[in-house]
Design an enzyme around this catalytic site. Structure first.
Site, short mmCIF file in Angstrom:
data_model
loop_
_atom_site.label_atom_id
_atom_site.label_comp_id
_atom_site.label_asym_id
_atom_site.label_seq_id
_atom_site.Cartn_x
_atom_site.Cartn_y
_atom_site.Cartn_z
N ARG A 166 3.59 13.74 -10.79
CA ARG A 166 4.66 13.23 -9.94
C ARG A 166 5.83 14.20 -9.95
O ARG A 166 6.14 14.77 -10.99
CB ARG A 166 5.13 11.86 -10.45
CG ARG A 166 4.03 10.83 -10.42
CD ARG A 166 4.45 9.53 -11.09
NE ARG A 166 3.30 8.63 -11.16
CZ ARG A 166 3.06 7.80 -12.17
NH1 ARG A 166 3.89 7.72 -13.18
NH2 ARG A 166 1.99 7.04 -12.16
N LYS A 212 6.36 -1.25 -12.68
CA LYS A 212 6.15 -2.66 -12.32
C LYS A 212 5.06 -3.30 -13.15
O LYS A 212 5.14 -4.45 -13.54
CB LYS A 212 5.74 -2.78 -10.84
CG LYS A 212 6.76 -2.38 -9.85
CD LYS A 212 6.23 -2.53 -8.43
CE LYS A 212 5.09 -1.59 -8.08
NZ LYS A 212 5.43 -0.16 -8.08
N GLN A 227 3.26 -0.01 -4.81
CA GLN A 227 4.10 1.11 -4.33
C GLN A 227 5.59 0.76 -4.50
O GLN A 227 5.93 -0.02 -5.37
CB GLN A 227 3.78 1.48 -2.87
CG GLN A 227 2.42 2.10 -2.67
CD GLN A 227 1.33 1.09 -2.40
OE1 GLN A 227 1.53 0.11 -1.74
NE2 GLN A 227 0.15 1.35 -2.92
N THR A 287 3.53 4.77 2.90
CA THR A 287 2.20 4.19 2.91
C THR A 287 2.10 3.36 4.19
O THR A 287 3.05 3.32 4.98
CB THR A 287 1.93 3.38 1.62
OG1 THR A 287 0.55 3.04 1.59
CG2 THR A 287 2.80 2.14 1.50
N ARG A 330 -6.62 -4.37 16.07
CA ARG A 330 -7.52 -5.53 16.23
C ARG A 330 -9.00 -5.16 16.28
O ARG A 330 -9.80 -5.83 16.90
CB ARG A 330 -7.10 -6.35 17.47
CG ARG A 330 -5.75 -7.00 17.25
CD ARG A 330 -5.05 -7.31 18.51
NE ARG A 330 -4.67 -6.08 19.21
CZ ARG A 330 -4.08 -6.05 20.37
NH1 ARG A 330 -3.79 -7.15 21.00
NH2 ARG A 330 -3.76 -4.91 20.93
N LEU A 356 14.46 3.83 -19.53
CA LEU A 356 15.77 4.38 -19.88
C LEU A 356 15.65 5.33 -21.07
O LEU A 356 16.36 6.34 -21.15
CB LEU A 356 16.71 3.20 -20.22
CG LEU A 356 18.19 3.49 -20.35
CD1 LEU A 356 18.75 4.10 -19.07
CD2 LEU A 356 18.95 2.20 -20.67
N ASP A 410 5.72 3.60 -8.84
CA ASP A 410 5.64 4.04 -10.25
C ASP A 410 6.92 3.76 -11.03
O ASP A 410 7.30 4.53 -11.91
CB ASP A 410 5.27 5.53 -10.34
CG ASP A 410 4.07 5.84 -9.47
OD1 ASP A 410 3.05 5.16 -9.63
OD2 ASP A 410 4.16 6.73 -8.60
N GLY A 423 -2.13 1.30 -8.66
CA GLY A 423 -2.94 1.12 -9.86
C GLY A 423 -2.12 1.19 -11.11
O GLY A 423 -1.06 1.81 -11.13
N HIS A 424 -2.58 0.50 -12.13
CA HIS A 424 -1.96 0.68 -13.42
C HIS A 424 -2.95 0.40 -14.53
O HIS A 424 -3.98 -0.24 -14.32
CB HIS A 424 -0.66 -0.12 -13.59
CG HIS A 424 -0.74 -1.52 -13.10
ND1 HIS A 424 -0.02 -1.96 -12.03
CD2 HIS A 424 -1.45 -2.56 -13.54
CE1 HIS A 424 -0.30 -3.22 -11.83
NE2 HIS A 424 -1.17 -3.61 -12.72
P1 IMP Z 1 -1.56 6.27 1.12
O1 IMP Z 1 -0.95 4.97 0.72
O2 IMP Z 1 -2.77 6.64 0.33
O3 IMP Z 1 -1.79 6.37 2.60
O4 IMP Z 1 -0.49 7.42 0.79
C1 IMP Z 1 0.75 7.51 1.48
C2 IMP Z 1 1.86 7.97 0.56
O5 IMP Z 1 2.16 6.93 -0.38
C3 IMP Z 1 1.50 9.19 -0.29
O6 IMP Z 1 2.68 9.96 -0.45
C4 IMP Z 1 1.08 8.61 -1.61
O7 IMP Z 1 1.24 9.50 -2.67
C5 IMP Z 1 2.04 7.42 -1.71
N1 IMP Z 1 1.50 6.35 -2.56
C6 IMP Z 1 0.51 5.50 -2.24
N2 IMP Z 1 0.30 4.62 -3.23
C7 IMP Z 1 1.19 4.93 -4.21
C8 IMP Z 1 1.48 4.36 -5.49
O8 IMP Z 1 0.89 3.38 -5.94
N3 IMP Z 1 2.49 4.96 -6.18
C9 IMP Z 1 3.20 6.01 -5.70
N4 IMP Z 1 2.97 6.56 -4.51
C10 IMP Z 1 1.97 6.04 -3.77
#
Ligand code: IMP
Length: 359
Positions: free
Chosen positions: A305, A16, A224, A239, A143, A332, A13, A40-41
């Site tokens: 967040r 990007k 991410q 993640t 696998r 900023l 976040d 996502g965005h």
């Molecule tokens: P997962 O990717 O759904 O398994 O989540 C694992 C961790 O990564 C969690 O803390 C989520 O909140 C964080 N996370 C996953 N994708 C994003 C993203 O796009 N932005 C911010 N945090 C993320």
């Protein structure tokens, strides 16, 4: 012409999406190389807004080709829904513009179930997005995963799903006390989605490298942020993919020597969704003010967040390990109006002051 990477340096976040959108204007192709629909965005063009989780936002530009690389895990239904949504909003989504790697792994219903059931019973939750990302990557590594190309072979698909369900259903029923899934139903569902996806399946590495040879520009788009990297992030609160820029070549198929620029996106303060350490988090008034002024709510889950100050210790760790060639500092403006702006320059760990990121 050039090939360049855009990745986040914090816990995601960082903004990007906006940077990618600006840069996309001058590239021929955009490729995603890791993650799934946990990212996502939302892109707003005039009056129309597009919420995208799998398909790179470059698709909205008229001429850009977009690729979903082998390093991505794909929920095929989400993929089709996004195509449908884009088409309804007037975007031309055709196989000459959108390509998905035959090697990308598929997120199936049992991955989503497993992700959610696990989080339900865990005492120390990770706070996943519940999209099945972790379990899909687990199957890839063990696998037993199903790749996009496997969706096209009905018998193979059935055999792979049945094999996976033997293990997964045992867990669903005996451990989580939930209903088992039926292999035939899943086969029919995913075979059908596979048939719809078929025209978009491509040998993306070959195509991307050919584009480079022809002097075209390619942007490799990360999802991410670096601190969520499964190897170098704040494990286990990460993640399940490699979010470091160094993975861009592996997850897209573009030879690493061809990558000429590596752009880091860094937000002027820090945010984190989900659980896990966040040393510069501000649980007080300033944190709430940052959240409010910066509109810090997740695009994928809508979760608020956690907010805090810029963490230079963590950033120095990330910058040491990623060979960035330039940095974009985002948001900023959110800091205007704060009488004091703080930055973290050291941590306190077990009573000791340390100025490095503990690995
Ligand atoms: P997962 O990717 O759904 O398994 O989540 C694992 C961790 O990564 C969690 O803390 C989520 O909140 C964080 N996370 C996953 N994708 C994003 C993203 O796009 N932005 C911010 N945090 C993320």
């Amino acid at each position: 012409m050039t090939v360049f990477i855009v990745t986040g340096t914090q816990w995601g976040d960082e903004g990007k999406g906006k940077i990618v959108d600006i840069l996309t204007e001058n590239v021929d192709a955009v490729a995603r190389f890791q993650g799934g629909n946990n990212a996502g965005h939302t892109i707003v063009v005039g009056e129309t807004s597009f919420a995208l989780h799998v398909i790179p936002s470059g698709i909205i530009r008229k001429k850009t080709e977009v690729f979903i690389g082998n390093g991505v895990v794909v929920d095929p239904q989400q993929f089709l829904e996004e195509i449908e949504m884009l088409r309804k909003k007037g975007v031309r989504v055709t196989p000459d513009r959108l390509k998905i790697s035959r090697r990308a792994h598929v997120i199936l219903d049992y991955h989503k179930n497993l992700d959610n059931y696990r989080e339900e019973i865990k005492t120390e939750k990770i706070g996943t997005t519940g999209r099945g990302i972790g379990p899909a990557y687990e199957d890839k590594v063990s696998r037993t995963g199903i790749r996009i190309c496997d969706l096209l072979d009905r018998e193979l698909l059935f055999s792979k799903i049945s094999c996976s369900l033997k293990e997964k259903n045992t867990l669903f029923v005996n451990l989580y006390n939930k209903t088992p899934l039926d292999a035939k139903t899943l086969r029919d569902k995913y075979y059908e989605t596979g048939r719809k996806i078929a025209p978009f399946i491509a040998e993306e590495g070959f195509l991307l490298n050919n584009m480079v040879k022809k002097g075209k520009s390619i942007l490799l788009e990360g999802a991410q942020g670096a601190l969520l990297d499964v190897d170098r992030g704040t494990y286990p609160f990460v993640t399940s993919s490699n979010t470091f820029s160094t993975f861009a070549s592996m997850g897209s198929g573009v030879g690493s020597a061809r990558i000429k620029r590596n752009i880091a996106v860094m937000k002027a303060y820090t945010t984190r969704v989900g659980e896990g350490p966040f040393p510069s988090c501000d649980n007080g008034e300033d944190g709430s003010k940052l959240a409010e002024k910066g509109h810090e709510f997740g695009t994928t889950t809508g979760r608020k967040r956690r907010c805090g100050w810029l963490d230079l210790v963590a950033l120095s760790y990330v910058f040491n390990l990623n060979d960035y060639s330039s940095v974009v500092l985002s948001k900023l403006d959110v800091l205007s109006g704060f009488p004091v702006i703080k930055v973290a320059i050291a941590y306190e760990l077990e009573g000791r002051k340390i100025d490095y990121f503990p690995e």
